[in-house]
Motif scaffolding. Structure first.
Motif, PDB file in Angstrom:
ATOM      1  N   HIS A  79       0.853  -1.186   0.000  1.00 21.63           N
ATOM      2  CA  HIS A  79       0.000   0.000   0.000  1.00 21.63           C
ATOM      3  C   HIS A  79       0.890   1.238   0.000  1.00 21.63           C
ATOM      4  CE1 HIS A  79      -2.735  -3.005   1.619  1.00 21.63           C
ATOM      5  NE2 HIS A  79      -3.728  -2.219   1.280  1.00 21.63           N
ATOM      6  N   LEU A  80       0.425   2.293  -0.671  1.00 22.95           N
ATOM      7  CA  LEU A  80       1.139   3.566  -0.681  1.00 22.95           C
ATOM      8  C   LEU A  80       0.155   4.706  -0.456  1.00 22.95           C
ATOM      9  CD1 LEU A  80       3.437   3.024  -3.799  1.00 22.95           C
ATOM     10  CD2 LEU A  80       4.145   3.006  -1.405  1.00 22.95           C
ATOM     11  N   LEU A  81       0.638   5.764   0.158  1.00 21.56           N
ATOM     12  CA  LEU A  81      -0.166   6.950   0.388  1.00 21.56           C
ATOM     13  C   LEU A  81      -0.041   7.888  -0.806  1.00 21.56           C
ATOM     14  CD1 LEU A  81      -1.876   8.802   2.211  1.00 21.56           C
ATOM     15  CD2 LEU A  81       0.286   9.672   3.150  1.00 21.56           C
ATOM     16  N   ASN A  82      -1.169   8.238  -1.406  1.00 17.83           N
ATOM     17  CA  ASN A  82      -1.192   9.265  -2.435  1.00 17.83           C
ATOM     18  C   ASN A  82      -1.210  10.604  -1.691  1.00 17.83           C
ATOM     19  OD1 ASN A  82      -2.022  11.263  -4.276  1.00 17.83           O
ATOM     20  ND2 ASN A  82      -3.065   9.754  -5.541  1.00 17.83           N
ATOM     21  N   SER A  83      -0.095  11.303  -1.683  1.00 18.35           N
ATOM     22  CA  SER A  83       0.029  12.518  -0.883  1.00 18.35           C
ATOM     23  C   SER A  83      -0.818  13.668  -1.418  1.00 18.35           C
ATOM     24  CB  SER A  83       1.501  12.942  -0.772  1.00 18.35           C
ATOM     25  OG  SER A  83       2.031  13.171  -2.059  1.00 18.35           O
ATOM     26  N   GLN A  84      -1.320  13.559  -2.639  1.00 15.45           N
ATOM     27  CA  GLN A  84      -2.185  14.603  -3.187  1.00 15.45           C
ATOM     28  C   GLN A  84      -3.634  14.434  -2.733  1.00 15.45           C
ATOM     29  OE1 GLN A  84      -1.251  14.041  -7.335  1.00 15.45           O
ATOM     30  NE2 GLN A  84       0.096  15.826  -7.314  1.00 15.45           N
ATOM     31  N   THR A  85      -4.081  13.164  -2.618  1.00 16.92           N
ATOM     32  CA  THR A  85      -5.488  12.907  -2.305  1.00 16.92           C
ATOM     33  C   THR A  85      -5.708  12.360  -0.899  1.00 16.92           C
ATOM     34  OG1 THR A  85      -5.429  10.616  -3.087  1.00 16.92           O
ATOM     35  CG2 THR A  85      -5.932  12.342  -4.732  1.00 16.92           C
ATOM     36  N   GLY A  86      -4.657  11.850  -0.257  1.00 19.75           N
ATOM     37  CA  GLY A  86      -4.795  11.233   1.053  1.00 19.75           C
ATOM     38  C   GLY A  86      -5.261   9.786   0.979  1.00 19.75           C
ATOM     39  N   GLU A  87      -5.408   9.249  -0.229  1.00 20.76           N
ATOM     40  CA  GLU A  87      -5.863   7.874  -0.408  1.00 20.76           C
ATOM     41  C   GLU A  87      -4.724   6.897  -0.117  1.00 20.76           C
ATOM     42  OE1 GLU A  87      -7.883   5.110  -3.912  1.00 20.76           O
ATOM     43  OE2 GLU A  87      -7.322   7.172  -4.345  1.00 20.76           O
ATOM     44  N   PHE A  88      -5.008   5.888   0.702  1.00 18.97           N
ATOM     45  CA  PHE A  88      -4.051   4.813   1.001  1.00 18.97           C
ATOM     46  C   PHE A  88      -4.364   3.698   0.011  1.00 18.97           C
ATOM     47  CE2 PHE A  88      -2.265   1.643   4.205  1.00 18.97           C
ATOM     48  CZ  PHE A  88      -0.961   2.069   4.028  1.00 18.97           C
ATOM     49  N   THR A  89      -3.543   3.569  -1.011  1.00 19.53           N
ATOM     50  CA  THR A  89      -3.835   2.771  -2.195  1.00 19.53           C
ATOM     51  C   THR A  89      -3.123   1.425  -2.193  1.00 19.53           C
ATOM     52  OG1 THR A  89      -4.016   4.839  -3.435  1.00 19.53           O
ATOM     53  CG2 THR A  89      -3.746   2.840  -4.721  1.00 19.53           C
ATOM     54  N   THR A  90      -3.869   0.392  -2.518  1.00 25.35           N
ATOM     55  CA  THR A  90      -3.290  -0.935  -2.728  1.00 25.35           C
ATOM     56  C   THR A  90      -2.486  -0.909  -4.015  1.00 25.35           C
ATOM     57  OG1 THR A  90      -5.184  -1.988  -1.679  1.00 25.35           O
ATOM     58  CG2 THR A  90      -3.813  -3.380  -3.071  1.00 25.35           C
ATOM     59  N   ILE A  91      -1.277  -1.491  -3.987  1.00 22.25           N
ATOM     60  CA  ILE A  91      -0.478  -1.593  -5.208  1.00 22.25           C
ATOM     61  C   ILE A  91      -0.052  -3.039  -5.417  1.00 22.25           C
ATOM     62  CG2 ILE A  91       0.384   0.770  -4.992  1.00 22.25           C
ATOM     63  CD1 ILE A  91       3.174  -0.568  -4.353  1.00 22.25           C
ATOM     64  N   ASN A  92       0.185  -3.353  -6.670  1.00 24.50           N
ATOM     65  CA  ASN A  92       0.750  -4.635  -7.056  1.00 24.50           C
ATOM     66  C   ASN A  92       1.905  -4.329  -8.001  1.00 24.50           C
ATOM     67  OD1 ASN A  92       0.991  -7.462  -7.338  1.00 24.50           O
ATOM     68  ND2 ASN A  92      -0.113  -7.345  -9.280  1.00 24.50           N
ATOM     69  N   THR A  93       3.076  -4.852  -7.700  1.00 21.93           N
ATOM     70  CA  THR A  93       4.255  -4.579  -8.508  1.00 21.93           C
ATOM     71  C   THR A  93       4.731  -5.864  -9.181  1.00 21.93           C
ATOM     72  OG1 THR A  93       4.912  -2.841  -6.978  1.00 21.93           O
ATOM     73  CG2 THR A  93       6.601  -3.658  -8.476  1.00 21.93           C
ATOM     74  N   THR A  94       4.984  -5.773 -10.487  1.00 22.44           N
ATOM     75  CA  THR A  94       5.467  -6.897 -11.273  1.00 22.44           C
ATOM     76  C   THR A  94       6.783  -6.510 -11.933  1.00 22.44           C
ATOM     77  OG1 THR A  94       3.190  -7.532 -11.770  1.00 22.44           O
ATOM     78  CG2 THR A  94       4.908  -8.488 -13.156  1.00 22.44           C
ATOM     79  N   ARG A  95       7.779  -7.366 -11.801  1.00 27.22           N
ATOM     80  CA  ARG A  95       9.040  -7.137 -12.513  1.00 27.22           C
ATOM     81  C   ARG A  95       8.853  -7.650 -13.934  1.00 27.22           C
ATOM     82  NH1 ARG A  95      13.750  -9.638 -14.070  1.00 27.22           N
ATOM     83  NH2 ARG A  95      15.630  -8.366 -13.924  1.00 27.22           N
ATOM     84  N   ILE A  96       8.991  -6.758 -14.915  1.00 27.49           N
ATOM     85  CA  ILE A  96       8.817  -7.117 -16.323  1.00 27.49           C
ATOM     86  C   ILE A  96      10.091  -7.750 -16.879  1.00 27.49           C
ATOM     87  CG2 ILE A  96       8.260  -6.238 -18.632  1.00 27.49           C
ATOM     88  CD1 ILE A  96       5.934  -6.099 -16.609  1.00 27.49           C
ATOM     89  N   GLY A  97      11.243  -7.201 -16.499  1.00 28.17           N
ATOM     90  CA  GLY A  97      12.518  -7.727 -16.984  1.00 28.17           C
ATOM     91  C   GLY A  97      13.496  -6.612 -17.277  1.00 28.17           C
ATOM     92  N   VAL A  98      14.583  -6.988 -17.920  1.00 29.07           N
ATOM     93  CA  VAL A  98      15.639  -6.032 -18.261  1.00 29.07           C
ATOM     94  C   VAL A  98      15.508  -5.693 -19.743  1.00 29.07           C
ATOM     95  CG1 VAL A  98      18.132  -5.686 -18.400  1.00 29.07           C
ATOM     96  CG2 VAL A  98      17.153  -6.914 -16.464  1.00 29.07           C
ATOM     97  N   GLU A  99      15.611  -4.415 -20.049  1.00 34.70           N
ATOM     98  CA  GLU A  99      15.532  -3.967 -21.436  1.00 34.70           C
ATOM     99  C   GLU A  99      16.385  -2.725 -21.618  1.00 34.70           C
ATOM    100  OE1 GLU A  99      11.354  -1.625 -21.461  1.00 34.70           O
ATOM    101  OE2 GLU A  99      11.235  -3.762 -21.016  1.00 34.70           O
TER     102      GLU A  99
END
Length: 108
Positions: free
Chosen positions: A37-57
């Motif tokens: 989760h991350l805080l959107n400092s502009q809106t105050g929303e505590f947002t769920t995130i999902n991070t995927t490593r795509i690879g090296v390019e």
């Protein structure tokens, strides 16, 4: 958005209390990708995130080709592509705006 921290957590002006060690969308600090989760400092929303490593390019940074690690960060409302150097330095960010325009930031 305004808030303050005390031993019970991080308190937003909206009346919401978040964990004491909350992080924001600080793209320049690759460690933020490890959060759920991350805080959107502009809106105050505590947002769920999902991070995927795509690879090296290979991408262009300051008109030079550089090998970069590509990640996709997804929230319920938007997606952001991020690229970092082998040493973890932020290189670029790309996303679509709400009206379908491509937004891109690059290290200069």
């Amino acid at each position: 958005m305004h808030g303050y921290s005390d031993p019970q957590g991080f308190h937003l002006a909206t009346g919401t209390t978040l964990p004491a060690c909350v992080q924001t969308f600080a793209y320049w600090d690759k460690s933020f990708l490890q959060q759920s989760h991350l805080l959107n400092s502009q809106t105050g929303e505590f947002t769920t995130i999902n991070t995927t490593r795509i690879g090296v390019e290979q991408i262009q940074v300051v008109n030079q080709p550089i090998e970069a690690e590509h990640f996709l960060l997804q929230t319920p409302r938007f997606s952001i592509d991020l690229w970092y150097s082998k040493s973890g330095e932020w290189l670029a960010l790309e996303s679509l705006t709400e009206n379908g325009h491509r937004l891109r930031y690059e290290k200069q």
